[in-house]
Design a protein around this motif. Structure first.
Motif, PDB file in Angstrom:
ATOM      1  N   GLU A  59      91.857 -27.368  35.470  1.00 17.98           N
ATOM      2  CA  GLU A  59      90.967 -28.310  34.538  1.00 17.98           C
ATOM      3  C   GLU A  59      90.465 -26.630  33.898  1.00 17.98           C
ATOM      4  OE1 GLU A  59      88.615 -31.609  34.224  1.00 17.98           O
ATOM      5  OE2 GLU A  59      90.120 -33.040  34.778  1.00 17.98           O
ATOM      6  N   HIS A  60      89.562 -26.309  34.891  1.00 20.49           N
ATOM      7  CA  HIS A  60      88.801 -25.028  34.573  1.00 20.49           C
ATOM      8  C   HIS A  60      89.684 -23.886  34.014  1.00 20.49           C
ATOM      9  CE1 HIS A  60      85.502 -21.743  34.840  1.00 20.49           C
ATOM     10  NE2 HIS A  60      86.361 -20.903  36.265  1.00 20.49           N
ATOM     11  N   LEU A  61      90.666 -23.682  35.024  1.00 24.00           N
ATOM     12  CA  LEU A  61      91.944 -22.567  34.919  1.00 24.00           C
ATOM     13  C   LEU A  61      92.533 -22.448  33.202  1.00 24.00           C
ATOM     14  CD1 LEU A  61      92.737 -21.743  38.467  1.00 24.00           C
ATOM     15  CD2 LEU A  61      91.796 -20.253  37.434  1.00 24.00           C
ATOM     16  N   ALA A  62      92.586 -24.187  33.342  1.00 25.18           N
ATOM     17  CA  ALA A  62      93.565 -24.297  31.857  1.00 25.18           C
ATOM     18  C   ALA A  62      93.034 -24.191  30.864  1.00 25.18           C
ATOM     19  CB  ALA A  62      93.799 -25.946  32.089  1.00 25.18           C
ATOM     20  N   SER A  63      91.569 -24.633  30.823  1.00 20.06           N
ATOM     21  CA  SER A  63      91.281 -23.951  29.420  1.00 20.06           C
ATOM     22  C   SER A  63      91.078 -22.237  29.372  1.00 20.06           C
ATOM     23  CB  SER A  63      89.428 -24.479  29.617  1.00 20.06           C
ATOM     24  OG  SER A  63      88.447 -23.650  30.980  1.00 20.06           O
ATOM     25  N   GLY A  66      95.507 -21.960  29.774  1.00 20.56           N
ATOM     26  CA  GLY A  66      96.537 -22.962  28.958  1.00 20.56           C
ATOM     27  C   GLY A  66      97.285 -23.762  30.190  1.00 20.56           C
ATOM     28  N   ARG A  67      96.831 -25.450  29.911  1.00 26.52           N
ATOM     29  CA  ARG A  67      97.383 -26.552  30.411  1.00 26.52           C
ATOM     30  C   ARG A  67      99.021 -25.649  31.955  1.00 26.52           C
ATOM     31  NH1 ARG A  67      95.314 -29.776  32.875  1.00 26.52           N
ATOM     32  NH2 ARG A  67      93.785 -30.240  31.447  1.00 26.52           N
ATOM     33  N   GLU A  68      99.503 -24.937  30.869  1.00 32.50           N
ATOM     34  CA  GLU A  68     101.574 -25.114  31.300  1.00 32.50           C
ATOM     35  C   GLU A  68     100.711 -23.575  32.370  1.00 32.50           C
ATOM     36  OE1 GLU A  68     100.566 -22.384  28.058  1.00 32.50           O
ATOM     37  OE2 GLU A  68     100.147 -24.490  27.539  1.00 32.50           O
ATOM     38  N   THR A  72     100.726 -26.065  38.905  1.00 31.54           N
ATOM     39  CA  THR A  72     100.328 -26.320  40.343  1.00 31.54           C
ATOM     40  C   THR A  72      99.515 -25.076  40.988  1.00 31.54           C
ATOM     41  OG1 THR A  72     101.348 -26.478  42.531  1.00 31.54           O
ATOM     42  CG2 THR A  72     102.351 -25.375  41.177  1.00 31.54           C
ATOM     43  N   LEU A  73      98.422 -25.149  41.959  1.00 30.65           N
ATOM     44  CA  LEU A  73      97.534 -24.665  42.245  1.00 30.65           C
ATOM     45  C   LEU A  73      98.519 -24.106  43.784  1.00 30.65           C
ATOM     46  CD1 LEU A  73      94.262 -25.933  41.858  1.00 30.65           C
ATOM     47  CD2 LEU A  73      95.327 -24.101  40.075  1.00 30.65           C
TER      48      LEU A  73
END
Length: 126
Positions: A59-63, A66-68, A72-73
């Protein structure tokens, strides 16, 4: 991370989690944890996360990206550490070891092309 040997993973039942997150990812706390494990030019190599922390990081990285971008990590790095998701509810642990390369002055590594003592004897003096 594809782990060939499960002995490389921390035992979540005997190793205590080093951080606890409530409802959001705390990069400052992770940075402090990494710094606390750095010494003599060596830094940790892996960031082991439980499912809860993996989702918080996602969630932190998506903010930011972007979610796309963070579906996966797998094979991802955060603050220079490889992220490894563990099969447990909640867990944060920094481990492993990698050495830091020390930059060297390329001029200091060059051999001298002339012997200074001999060169001083043959110098022209006026």
């Amino acid at each position: 991370m594809k782990v060939e040997n499960s002995n490389m993973l921390p035992d979540t039942s005997s190793v205590a989690s080093e951080l606890t997150f409530e409802d959001s990812w705390d990069s400052t706390a992770v940075s402090g944890l990494i710094r606390s494990k750095c010494s003599f030019g060596e830094t940790p190599a892996f960031l082991f996360l439980g499912r809860k922390e993996t989702e918080l990081l996602r969630e932190h990285l998506a903010s930011a990206f972007g979610r796309e971008s963070v579906i996966t990590l797998h094979d991802s790095y955060f603050m220079g550490l490889e992220v490894v998701e563990l099969n447990c509810d909640s867990f944060v642990h920094v481990a492993g070891r990698k050495t830091s390369r020390v930059l060297q002055d390329p001029i200091a590594r060059r051999p001298e092309w002339r012997d200074r003592q001999t060169d001083a004897l043959w110098g022209l003096r006026l």
